[in-house]
Scaffold this motif. Structure first.
Motif, PDB file in Angstrom:
ATOM      1  N   ALA A 125       0.851  -1.186   0.000  1.00  0.00           N
ATOM      2  CA  ALA A 125       0.000   0.000   0.000  1.00  0.00           C
ATOM      3  C   ALA A 125       0.889   1.238   0.000  1.00  0.00           C
ATOM      4  CB  ALA A 125      -0.924   0.004   1.215  1.00  0.00           C
ATOM      5  N   LEU A 126       0.277   2.406  -0.080  1.00  0.00           N
ATOM      6  CA  LEU A 126       0.995   3.667  -0.032  1.00  0.00           C
ATOM      7  C   LEU A 126       0.458   4.507   1.118  1.00  0.00           C
ATOM      8  CD1 LEU A 126       1.030   4.650  -3.833  1.00  0.00           C
ATOM      9  CD2 LEU A 126       2.935   3.721  -2.511  1.00  0.00           C
ATOM     10  N   LEU A 127       1.357   5.227   1.765  1.00  0.00           N
ATOM     11  CA  LEU A 127       0.961   6.187   2.791  1.00  0.00           C
ATOM     12  C   LEU A 127       1.146   7.578   2.215  1.00  0.00           C
ATOM     13  CD1 LEU A 127       0.175   6.929   5.719  1.00  0.00           C
ATOM     14  CD2 LEU A 127       2.621   6.882   6.272  1.00  0.00           C
ATOM     15  N   LEU A 128       0.058   8.330   2.146  1.00  0.00           N
ATOM     16  CA  LEU A 128       0.099   9.698   1.637  1.00  0.00           C
ATOM     17  C   LEU A 128       0.020  10.642   2.827  1.00  0.00           C
ATOM     18  CD1 LEU A 128      -1.727  11.185  -1.413  1.00  0.00           C
ATOM     19  CD2 LEU A 128      -1.869  12.339   0.788  1.00  0.00           C
ATOM     20  N   GLU A 129       0.996  11.544   2.929  1.00  0.00           N
ATOM     21  CA  GLU A 129       1.034  12.498   4.031  1.00  0.00           C
ATOM     22  C   GLU A 129       1.130  13.917   3.480  1.00  0.00           C
ATOM     23  OE1 GLU A 129       3.516  13.278   8.184  1.00  0.00           O
ATOM     24  OE2 GLU A 129       4.328  11.968   6.630  1.00  0.00           O
ATOM     25  N   SER A 130       0.233  14.776   3.921  1.00  0.00           N
ATOM     26  CA  SER A 130       0.245  16.162   3.478  1.00  0.00           C
ATOM     27  C   SER A 130       1.380  16.917   4.164  1.00  0.00           C
ATOM     28  CB  SER A 130      -1.097  16.824   3.789  1.00  0.00           C
ATOM     29  OG  SER A 130      -1.080  18.186   3.402  1.00  0.00           O
ATOM     30  N   VAL A 131       2.246  17.555   3.370  1.00  0.00           N
ATOM     31  CA  VAL A 131       3.353  18.347   3.906  1.00  0.00           C
ATOM     32  C   VAL A 131       2.953  19.818   4.020  1.00  0.00           C
ATOM     33  CG1 VAL A 131       5.755  19.054   3.534  1.00  0.00           C
ATOM     34  CG2 VAL A 131       5.017  16.734   2.903  1.00  0.00           C
ATOM     35  N   GLU A 132       2.334  20.344   2.975  1.00  0.00           N
ATOM     36  CA  GLU A 132       1.811  21.712   2.983  1.00  0.00           C
ATOM     37  C   GLU A 132       0.418  21.703   2.357  1.00  0.00           C
ATOM     38  OE1 GLU A 132       4.315  24.663   1.295  1.00  0.00           O
ATOM     39  OE2 GLU A 132       6.123  23.874   2.211  1.00  0.00           O
ATOM     40  N   PRO A 133      -0.644  22.000   3.116  1.00  0.00           N
ATOM     41  CA  PRO A 133      -0.673  22.199   4.577  1.00  0.00           C
ATOM     42  C   PRO A 133      -0.451  20.859   5.295  1.00  0.00           C
ATOM     43  CG  PRO A 133      -2.889  22.165   3.706  1.00  0.00           C
ATOM     44  CD  PRO A 133      -1.980  22.124   2.518  1.00  0.00           C
ATOM     45  N   PRO A 134       0.123  20.882   6.485  1.00  0.00           N
ATOM     46  CA  PRO A 134       0.444  19.647   7.202  1.00  0.00           C
ATOM     47  C   PRO A 134      -0.785  19.016   7.855  1.00  0.00           C
ATOM     48  CG  PRO A 134       1.042  21.529   8.537  1.00  0.00           C
ATOM     49  CD  PRO A 134       0.562  22.085   7.222  1.00  0.00           C
ATOM     50  N   GLY A 135      -0.634  17.717   8.216  1.00  0.00           N
ATOM     51  CA  GLY A 135      -1.657  17.102   9.066  1.00  0.00           C
ATOM     52  C   GLY A 135      -2.364  15.898   8.513  1.00  0.00           C
ATOM     53  N   ARG A 136      -2.699  15.893   7.222  1.00  0.00           N
ATOM     54  CA  ARG A 136      -3.506  14.791   6.688  1.00  0.00           C
ATOM     55  C   ARG A 136      -2.629  13.599   6.347  1.00  0.00           C
ATOM     56  NH1 ARG A 136      -7.598  16.072   1.924  1.00  0.00           N
ATOM     57  NH2 ARG A 136      -8.715  16.973   3.703  1.00  0.00           N
ATOM     58  N   ARG A 137      -3.074  12.412   6.766  1.00  0.00           N
ATOM     59  CA  ARG A 137      -2.403  11.148   6.444  1.00  0.00           C
ATOM     60  C   ARG A 137      -3.456  10.148   5.990  1.00  0.00           C
ATOM     61  NH1 ARG A 137       2.577   9.888   9.122  1.00  0.00           N
ATOM     62  NH2 ARG A 137       1.780   7.816   9.595  1.00  0.00           N
ATOM     63  N   GLU A 138      -3.223   9.503   4.875  1.00  0.00           N
ATOM     64  CA  GLU A 138      -4.160   8.516   4.362  1.00  0.00           C
ATOM     65  C   GLU A 138      -3.401   7.315   3.809  1.00  0.00           C
ATOM     66  OE1 GLU A 138      -7.486   9.724   1.942  1.00  0.00           O
ATOM     67  OE2 GLU A 138      -7.126  11.830   2.447  1.00  0.00           O
ATOM     68  N   VAL A 139      -3.981   6.154   3.977  1.00  0.00           N
ATOM     69  CA  VAL A 139      -3.435   4.933   3.397  1.00  0.00           C
ATOM     70  C   VAL A 139      -4.156   4.670   2.080  1.00  0.00           C
ATOM     71  CG1 VAL A 139      -3.052   2.465   3.688  1.00  0.00           C
ATOM     72  CG2 VAL A 139      -2.877   3.994   5.662  1.00  0.00           C
ATOM     73  N   LEU A 140      -3.380   4.449   1.036  1.00  0.00           N
ATOM     74  CA  LEU A 140      -3.931   4.180  -0.290  1.00  0.00           C
ATOM     75  C   LEU A 140      -3.730   2.707  -0.634  1.00  0.00           C
ATOM     76  CD1 LEU A 140      -2.405   7.255  -2.208  1.00  0.00           C
ATOM     77  CD2 LEU A 140      -4.469   7.171  -0.779  1.00  0.00           C
ATOM     78  N   PHE A 141      -4.826   2.031  -0.922  1.00  0.00           N
ATOM     79  CA  PHE A 141      -4.758   0.600  -1.242  1.00  0.00           C
ATOM     80  C   PHE A 141      -4.903   0.400  -2.748  1.00  0.00           C
ATOM     81  CE2 PHE A 141      -6.248   0.843   3.134  1.00  0.00           C
ATOM     82  CZ  PHE A 141      -5.390  -0.049   3.753  1.00  0.00           C
TER      83      PHE A 141
END
Length: 463
Positions: free
Chosen positions: A393-409
């Motif tokens: 899977a992939l982990l997507l993390e928002s750098v700008e703006p910070p805070g959001r993290r989602e797992v992509l299947f």
């Protein structure tokens, strides 16, 4: 030896060893009885600087189950038992699930209806100090009592209904072999399987294995550098075998030869066909139609032809051995850590069978997921996200703006337009990547955004 296979093996194996910090790997690949590749990579012992070779001895873990199944089928041929016999007929325990007897073939095919009871997992974890679980089982009789308890209190399906991989069932089969043959399991294997086939380094006697000067040191590769580890001695017919790739290649060649090798018959053709007949579909599918027979995994959708074999893992020892009968190919891979032995073996078998090893699902996943990792930037740098691989899977993390993290299947691992799924607030979100190899660009269409993966000077994809 075909230069293409030798080059593929060297590059592929070394890449996996590097990524997983595996000290040593041994390989035997044959086609039509002729060796295509038979050698070791890396070290069987880092501390002494001893190289791995084709004669290096490893713990073979669950590849042992194929040997155990051969032993049971030999007893069937001798008329000492039937596959339809209740297992409890030959055991000092009652083995019933929902009032129905668990039969010999149920244990061989992992269809007893009993979900995994975890004795081997707890034994390995506790022995190696990797967790809190602790089961000090050193005798199969203790495992039988554990199995009886599980049949009464943990069973979930009627015998024959569904697949639940059950190590304890193979321990029971080993006990049955001993009771009907009058021999210790290790001695039975030596006399009736390893000896006749010339498998000189194969044993189920851990003291014999530990005394071998060719024994590979097992390693905990999560440490830096990899550190020697211990292996439990209480694992029996389910995973307590020791062997070399040369020996396992002989066993696979015998099964591919319908039970015969160099004029020696260990099983009849009908018994081998019985072992290869699919009994239960595997929960995790790789090629489609992946099934379990009697002591063997069966992959009818393997690109090079039907692949039959078995994998094994004790974490610090891993391996795979199998064959593609219609192409005359047999393969064995063993390692003293976890480089992905099944992937190595299948890639080599595919190449030897004339198929494209890079088309195998795990190789496609490695290539695509590796390509997608990196930092993606939106219009004029207003938005940035980081994408990292986590398993498949992939982990997507928002750098700008910070805070959001989602797992992509992954939904579709297409090399040009891979598609992934995420879940947010009860909704399914499709996330699409677009790969333009000519321009050296990867685009990410995520929610409302179009983002582009950073490129190095010259158009080489970064990351």
């Amino acid at each position: 030896m075909p230069a293409g296979i030798e080059r593929l093996a060297s590059e592929y194996i070394q890449a996996r060893m590097s990524a997983t910090r595996t000290p040593g790997v041994s390989v035997s690949l044959q086609r039509d009885g002729e060796p295509l590749l038979q050698r070791g990579y890396g070290y069987r012992c880092l501390e002494k600087g001893l190289p791995a070779t084709a004669e290096t001895v490893y713990g073979i873990a669950s590849i042992s189950k194929t040997i155990t199944a051969v032993a049971v089928m030999q007893l069937v041929e001798k008329g000492l038992l039937s596959l339809d016999d209740p297992a409890e007929k030959y055991l000092p325990i009652e083995l019933r699930v929902r009032s129905e007897p668990v039969r010999i073939w149920h244990l061989l095919s992992h269809t007893s209806g009993i979900p995994a009871l975890g004795y081997a997992e707890a034994l390995v974890t506790g022995y190696m100090g990797l967790g809190d679980a602790w089961l000090a089982f050193s005798d199969p009789r203790d495992v039988l009592a554990w199995l009886e308890r599980g049949a009464r209190h943990w069973a979930l399906a009627r015998p024959g209904e569904r697949f639940f991989y059950l190590n304890e069932g193979y321990v029971a089969l080993g006990v049955i072999v001993e009771r009907l043959s009058g021999l210790r399991f290790a001695e039975y294997v030596r006399r009736h399987i390893a000896g006749p086939l010339g498998m000189r380094s194969t044993t189920f006697d851990h003291q014999e294995a530990f005394a071998s000067p060719l024994l590979a040191t097992p390693y905990d590769a999560s440490q830096r550098p990899p550190r020697p580890a211990r292996v439990p001695t209480g694992i029996a017919a389910d995973g307590g075998g020791w062997s070399t790739v040369v020996d396992l290649a002989r066993l696979m060649a015998a099964l591919a030869g319908s039970g015969r090798l160099d004029g020696v018959e260990i099983l009849s053709r009908s018994s081998v066909e019985e072992m290869e007949r699919p009994r239960a579909e595997l929960p995790a599918q790789l090629f489609g139609g992946d099934s379990y027979g009697l002591g063997v995994l069966v992959y009818p959708g393997f690109p090079g032809g039907r692949l039959v074999g078995h994998s094994g893992s004790l974490m610090v020892y891993t391996g795979f051995a199998g064959y593609v009968r219609e192409k005359g190919v047999s393969v064995a891979v063993l390692a003293n850590a976890d480089p992905g032995a099944p992937q190595i073996a299948m890639s080599l078998a595919a190449a030897a069978a004339g198929a494209d090893p890079w088309s195998l699902p795990f190789n496609v996943a490695d290539r695509v997921l590796g390509l997608l990792e990196g930092v993606y930037t939106g219009f004029m740098g207003t938005v940035r996200v980081r994408v990292e691989r986590v398993g498949d899977a992939l982990l997507l993390e928002s750098v700008e703006p910070p805070g959001r993290r989602e797992v992509l299947f992954p939904e579709r691992l297409d090399p040009v337009e891979p598609v992934f799924l995420s879940a947010r607030a009860g909704k399914r979100l499709r996330v699409v990547f677009r790969v333009d190899a000519e321009k050296g660009v990867v685009e990410l269409l995520y929610d409302r955004y179009r983002l582009v993966k950073a490129v190095e000077p010259g158009g080489v994809i970064a990351g």
